[in-house]
Design a protein around this motif. Structure first.
Motif, PDB file in Angstrom:
ATOM      1  N   TRP A  22     -37.845   8.715 -19.533  1.00 36.11           N
ATOM      2  CA  TRP A  22     -38.491   7.672 -18.732  1.00 36.11           C
ATOM      3  C   TRP A  22     -38.629   6.310 -19.407  1.00 36.11           C
ATOM      4  CZ3 TRP A  22     -38.514   8.747 -13.887  1.00 36.11           C
ATOM      5  CH2 TRP A  22     -38.559  10.085 -13.483  1.00 36.11           C
ATOM      6  N   LEU A  25     -36.091   3.714 -18.470  1.00 35.61           N
ATOM      7  CA  LEU A  25     -36.163   3.389 -17.038  1.00 35.61           C
ATOM      8  C   LEU A  25     -37.348   2.475 -16.745  1.00 35.61           C
ATOM      9  CD1 LEU A  25     -35.203   6.822 -15.457  1.00 35.61           C
ATOM     10  CD2 LEU A  25     -33.775   4.791 -15.756  1.00 35.61           C
ATOM     11  N   ILE A  26     -38.453   2.685 -17.424  1.00 39.07           N
ATOM     12  CA  ILE A  26     -39.602   1.794 -17.268  1.00 39.07           C
ATOM     13  C   ILE A  26     -39.228   0.399 -17.755  1.00 39.07           C
ATOM     14  CG2 ILE A  26     -41.935   1.286 -18.115  1.00 39.07           C
ATOM     15  CD1 ILE A  26     -42.328   4.414 -18.176  1.00 39.07           C
ATOM     16  N   ASP A  29     -36.995  -1.321 -15.290  1.00 39.44           N
ATOM     17  CA  ASP A  29     -37.713  -1.856 -14.131  1.00 39.44           C
ATOM     18  C   ASP A  29     -38.483  -3.127 -14.466  1.00 39.44           C
ATOM     19  OD1 ASP A  29     -36.674   0.115 -12.546  1.00 39.44           O
ATOM     20  OD2 ASP A  29     -38.519   1.278 -12.414  1.00 39.44           O
ATOM     21  N   ARG A  35     -40.903  -5.546 -12.291  1.00 37.76           N
ATOM     22  CA  ARG A  35     -42.105  -4.742 -12.031  1.00 37.76           C
ATOM     23  C   ARG A  35     -43.030  -4.858 -13.228  1.00 37.76           C
ATOM     24  NH1 ARG A  35     -38.995   0.443  -9.352  1.00 37.76           N
ATOM     25  NH2 ARG A  35     -38.415  -0.690  -7.484  1.00 37.76           N
ATOM     26  N   LEU A  41     -44.401   0.059 -10.992  1.00 37.35           N
ATOM     27  CA  LEU A  41     -43.575   0.969 -11.786  1.00 37.35           C
ATOM     28  C   LEU A  41     -43.561   2.374 -11.190  1.00 37.35           C
ATOM     29  CD1 LEU A  41     -44.696  -0.408 -15.225  1.00 37.35           C
ATOM     30  CD2 LEU A  41     -42.361  -0.495 -14.316  1.00 37.35           C
ATOM     31  N   SER A  44     -40.766   3.311  -8.593  1.00 40.39           N
ATOM     32  CA  SER A  44     -39.369   3.408  -9.011  1.00 40.39           C
ATOM     33  C   SER A  44     -38.642   4.499  -8.228  1.00 40.39           C
ATOM     34  CB  SER A  44     -39.308   3.717 -10.514  1.00 40.39           C
ATOM     35  OG  SER A  44     -37.976   3.772 -10.949  1.00 40.39           O
ATOM     36  N   ASP A  45     -37.373   4.296  -7.972  1.00 38.09           N
ATOM     37  CA  ASP A  45     -36.569   5.244  -7.195  1.00 38.09           C
ATOM     38  C   ASP A  45     -36.508   6.638  -7.817  1.00 38.09           C
ATOM     39  OD1 ASP A  45     -35.993   3.266  -5.363  1.00 38.09           O
ATOM     40  OD2 ASP A  45     -34.025   2.805  -6.224  1.00 38.09           O
ATOM     41  N   GLU A  46     -36.678   6.730  -9.125  1.00 42.13           N
ATOM     42  CA  GLU A  46     -36.556   8.016  -9.804  1.00 42.13           C
ATOM     43  C   GLU A  46     -37.763   8.927  -9.614  1.00 42.13           C
ATOM     44  OE1 GLU A  46     -33.529   5.423 -11.289  1.00 42.13           O
ATOM     45  OE2 GLU A  46     -35.682   5.100 -11.285  1.00 42.13           O
TER      46      GLU A  46
END
Length: 144
Positions: A22, A25-26, A29, A35, A41, A44-46
């Motif tokens: 993660w 990915l954070i 974003d 974001r 946050l 998020s799409d995930e």
């Protein structure tokens, strides 16, 4: 080197901070989608779980990649800002995106975004990092 680190290898040290599913990915974003709040946050799409997001944000703040500060618009909800080390991850994320779109089944829209970012090259990345510095750092920090 602290006792919790496996070695002083720079790749190992980076992975000890960023090597979970993660954290990058954070940062993605925050860097590319702008974001800056917990709820943004979380969207998020995930589909990150709330407890994981809270844990990773704390780890990224503790590692010095993000800073947590009061949100001037919503006092009870903090805002997250990149630090200089966080901003300097932008080229690495661009390279990861290019690799992913080249070798993995990325969506065409996402793959095209990754190709355009990579094609922009170091000049574009430097301009993007300068813009992130203007948005995230205090003026006293931009001399770094």
């Amino acid at each position: 080197m602290s006792r919790s680190e496996r070695s002083g290898c720079p790749i190992n040290l980076a992975l000890e901070v960023l090597g979970d599913r993660w954290s990058l990915l954070i940062l993605r974003d925050v860097i590319f989608a702008g974001r800056r709040t917990y709820n943004e946050l979380l969207a998020s799409d995930e589909g990150i779980a709330t407890n994981i997001l809270a844990d990773r944000l704390k780890k990224l703040v503790d590692a010095g990649l993000l800073r947590r500060a009061p949100n001037p618009e919503q006092r009870q909800r903090p805002i997250y800002s990149l630090t200089e080390p966080g901003i300097r991850l932008l080229p690495a994320l661009v390279h990861l995106g290019d690799w992913g779109q080249s070798w993995l089944p990325a969506s065409e829209r996402e793959a095209e975004q990754a190709r355009r970012l990579f094609a922009g090259g170091p000049r574009r990345w430097a301009a993007m990092m300068d813009e992130l510095r203007r948005k995230h750092l205090d003026p006293s920090e931009t001399a770094a």
